[in-house]
Structures are given as structure tokens and as C-alpha cells.
Design a protein around this motif. Sequence first.
Motif, PDB file in Angstrom:
ATOM      1  N   THR A   1      73.552  36.849  66.426  1.00 51.90           N
ATOM      2  CA  THR A   1      74.817  37.304  66.485  1.00 51.90           C
ATOM      3  C   THR A   1      75.239  37.156  67.987  1.00 51.90           C
ATOM      4  OG1 THR A   1      73.904  39.660  67.396  1.00 51.90           O
ATOM      5  CG2 THR A   1      74.278  39.081  64.972  1.00 51.90           C
ATOM      6  N   GLY A   2      74.581  36.911  68.909  1.00 53.36           N
ATOM      7  CA  GLY A   2      75.040  36.529  70.279  1.00 53.36           C
ATOM      8  C   GLY A   2      75.541  37.802  70.942  1.00 53.36           C
ATOM      9  N   SER A   3      74.809  38.944  70.749  1.00 50.31           N
ATOM     10  CA  SER A   3      75.704  40.083  71.381  1.00 50.31           C
ATOM     11  C   SER A   3      74.761  40.470  72.855  1.00 50.31           C
ATOM     12  CB  SER A   3      75.436  41.358  70.436  1.00 50.31           C
ATOM     13  OG  SER A   3      73.915  41.507  70.066  1.00 50.31           O
ATOM     14  N   ASP A   4      73.526  40.771  72.659  1.00 49.21           N
ATOM     15  CA  ASP A   4      72.643  41.117  73.966  1.00 49.21           C
ATOM     16  C   ASP A   4      71.773  39.828  74.353  1.00 49.21           C
ATOM     17  OD1 ASP A   4      73.955  43.766  74.231  1.00 49.21           O
ATOM     18  OD2 ASP A   4      72.231  44.486  72.987  1.00 49.21           O
ATOM     19  N   ILE A   5      71.142  39.327  73.397  1.00 51.02           N
ATOM     20  CA  ILE A   5      69.999  38.220  73.663  1.00 51.02           C
ATOM     21  C   ILE A   5      70.298  37.420  72.653  1.00 51.02           C
ATOM     22  CG2 ILE A   5      67.755  37.887  73.797  1.00 51.02           C
ATOM     23  CD1 ILE A   5      67.176  40.694  74.311  1.00 51.02           C
ATOM     24  N   TRP A   6      70.741  36.140  72.820  1.00 44.53           N
ATOM     25  CA  TRP A   6      70.488  35.089  71.934  1.00 44.53           C
ATOM     26  C   TRP A   6      70.023  33.605  72.598  1.00 44.53           C
ATOM     27  CZ3 TRP A   6      74.588  36.877  74.528  1.00 44.53           C
ATOM     28  CH2 TRP A   6      75.562  36.160  75.187  1.00 44.53           C
ATOM     29  N   LEU A   7      69.603  32.715  71.812  1.00 43.90           N
ATOM     30  CA  LEU A   7      69.326  31.362  72.118  1.00 43.90           C
ATOM     31  C   LEU A   7      70.424  30.245  72.063  1.00 43.90           C
ATOM     32  CD1 LEU A   7      65.620  31.159  70.865  1.00 43.90           C
ATOM     33  CD2 LEU A   7      66.503  31.919  73.325  1.00 43.90           C
ATOM     34  N   GLU A   8      70.584  29.361  72.849  1.00 38.51           N
ATOM     35  CA  GLU A   8      71.401  28.215  72.740  1.00 38.51           C
ATOM     36  C   GLU A   8      70.683  26.804  72.905  1.00 38.51           C
ATOM     37  OE1 GLU A   8      74.635  28.797  75.613  1.00 38.51           O
ATOM     38  OE2 GLU A   8      75.430  30.514  74.718  1.00 38.51           O
ATOM     39  N   ASP A   9      71.180  25.985  72.236  1.00 40.17           N
ATOM     40  CA  ASP A   9      70.604  24.632  72.445  1.00 40.17           C
ATOM     41  C   ASP A   9      71.641  23.749  72.855  1.00 40.17           C
ATOM     42  OD1 ASP A   9      69.379  22.187  71.923  1.00 40.17           O
ATOM     43  OD2 ASP A   9      68.902  22.308  69.664  1.00 40.17           O
ATOM     44  N   ASP A  10      71.419  23.094  74.018  1.00 41.41           N
ATOM     45  CA  ASP A  10      72.249  22.108  74.644  1.00 41.41           C
ATOM     46  C   ASP A  10      71.697  20.870  74.450  1.00 41.41           C
ATOM     47  OD1 ASP A  10      70.203  21.906  76.392  1.00 41.41           O
ATOM     48  OD2 ASP A  10      71.247  22.596  78.412  1.00 41.41           O
ATOM     49  N   GLY A  11      70.646  20.473  73.493  1.00 38.52           N
ATOM     50  CA  GLY A  11      70.094  19.202  73.244  1.00 38.52           C
ATOM     51  C   GLY A  11      69.010  18.644  74.016  1.00 38.52           C
ATOM     52  N   TYR A  12      68.500  19.681  75.204  1.00 38.20           N
ATOM     53  CA  TYR A  12      67.520  19.271  75.921  1.00 38.20           C
ATOM     54  C   TYR A  12      66.305  19.224  75.332  1.00 38.20           C
ATOM     55  CZ  TYR A  12      64.423  19.136  79.941  1.00 38.20           C
ATOM     56  OH  TYR A  12      63.469  18.792  80.904  1.00 38.20           O
ATOM     57  N   ILE A  13      65.278  18.151  75.450  1.00 37.76           N
ATOM     58  CA  ILE A  13      64.069  18.157  74.764  1.00 37.76           C
ATOM     59  C   ILE A  13      63.136  17.967  75.870  1.00 37.76           C
ATOM     60  CG2 ILE A  13      62.403  17.171  73.181  1.00 37.76           C
ATOM     61  CD1 ILE A  13      65.062  16.767  71.419  1.00 37.76           C
ATOM     62  N   PRO A  14      62.174  18.657  76.533  1.00 38.19           N
ATOM     63  CA  PRO A  14      61.340  18.691  77.407  1.00 38.19           C
ATOM     64  C   PRO A  14      60.022  17.829  76.931  1.00 38.19           C
ATOM     65  CG  PRO A  14      61.135  20.848  76.839  1.00 38.19           C
ATOM     66  CD  PRO A  14      62.405  20.352  76.022  1.00 38.19           C
ATOM     67  N   LYS A  15      59.266  17.351  77.932  1.00 34.58           N
ATOM     68  CA  LYS A  15      57.894  17.093  77.583  1.00 34.58           C
ATOM     69  C   LYS A  15      56.908  18.301  77.833  1.00 34.58           C
ATOM     70  CE  LYS A  15      58.680  12.271  79.046  1.00 34.58           C
ATOM     71  NZ  LYS A  15      58.438  11.148  79.964  1.00 34.58           N
TER      72      LYS A  15
END
Length: 171
Positions: A128-142
Motif C-alpha cells: 500500500t505504500g503507507s509507512d513501509i514499502w519496497l521499490e524496485d529501480d532495476g538494480y541487481i547486485p552481485k
Amino acid sequence: MAIDKKFYLQDADILAPLLLGKILVRRLDNGQEIRCRITETECYLGEEDSACHAHKGRTNRTDIMYSKGGVTYVYLCYGIHNLLNIVTGAEGNPQAVLIRGIEQASGPGRVTKFLQIDRSHNGINLTTGSDIWLEDDGYIPKYITTPRIGIDYAKDEDRNRLWRYLTTSTV
């Protein structure tokens, strides 16, 4: 924009490495947003996993782990540290991924302290993106895998699982 619910319906051992590099966002009461890239995770997979809190079945503490993936599980460790987990998988199958590190803080207790997360944040819907959420900007780490830590009480086979994931590359 918050990652959608489908992402969280994967099992913890699949999702734990996929969480590396995602942006963990915490909106404070004053509206300020803290944005952190996840650098370390650890998975806990069901009642069969002797390191998982749900190993001994459903209790008041573990009830949230039986939810459908995409909510937070925050618990108090050693009576001192609040620890943030992301519930994963299908409803009724208790599993979660512990957020062990972010770029700004190493160690799960430091993560929640930095992000001002406590047990009042248990059960928050991450989609829901209210207090805590995750976003994906496409970065994939080793990353590398190691056995989980701090689980001396677990069976040898569970202690030796390579279910701790740590990034080896930076943004």
C-alpha cells in the motif's frame, strides 16, 4: 511505487536473494521518507525449518507469519532489538525474510533503529505504500551466500543451510 503483491508470494528461499538491491522506504510520522538499499537478508522457511519462529507452530507471536506474503513481521529479539522481516509465500505457510542489512546500517537491530521501526509496525501491508514499502529501480547486485547466523538452537542441517545473502557490489 510499491512492489506489487505477486512478488511477495514467492517462497522465502527464492525471495531472499531477490530482495537484495531493492529500496526499502520508511515514511516517518512527520512525512519524511528514508530510502535504503537492502544489502543483506536471511530466510526462514516454514515449520520444518528448526531456525524459523514458526517451527513449533502457530502462536500469538508467529501468527503474522501465516499470512499471505507482503506484510511485515516485527519482533523483539533478546528483549532489546526490534527486527524487521518480510512475510513471504502463500497464506498458511509460515515463512519470512529477515532484513539483516541496508547500506546505512549493518545488523538487523541497527536497521530498525535507523529506520525507526518497532513492534507497532508488525503486520503492515507492504503493497500500500503507507509507512513501509519496497521499490524496485532495476538494480541487481552481485551477492554471496553463507549459513545463517545466531541460530545455535537449530538442527545442524538447518544451521548449515546457505540462506544468508550478502551483496558484494555497491551501487
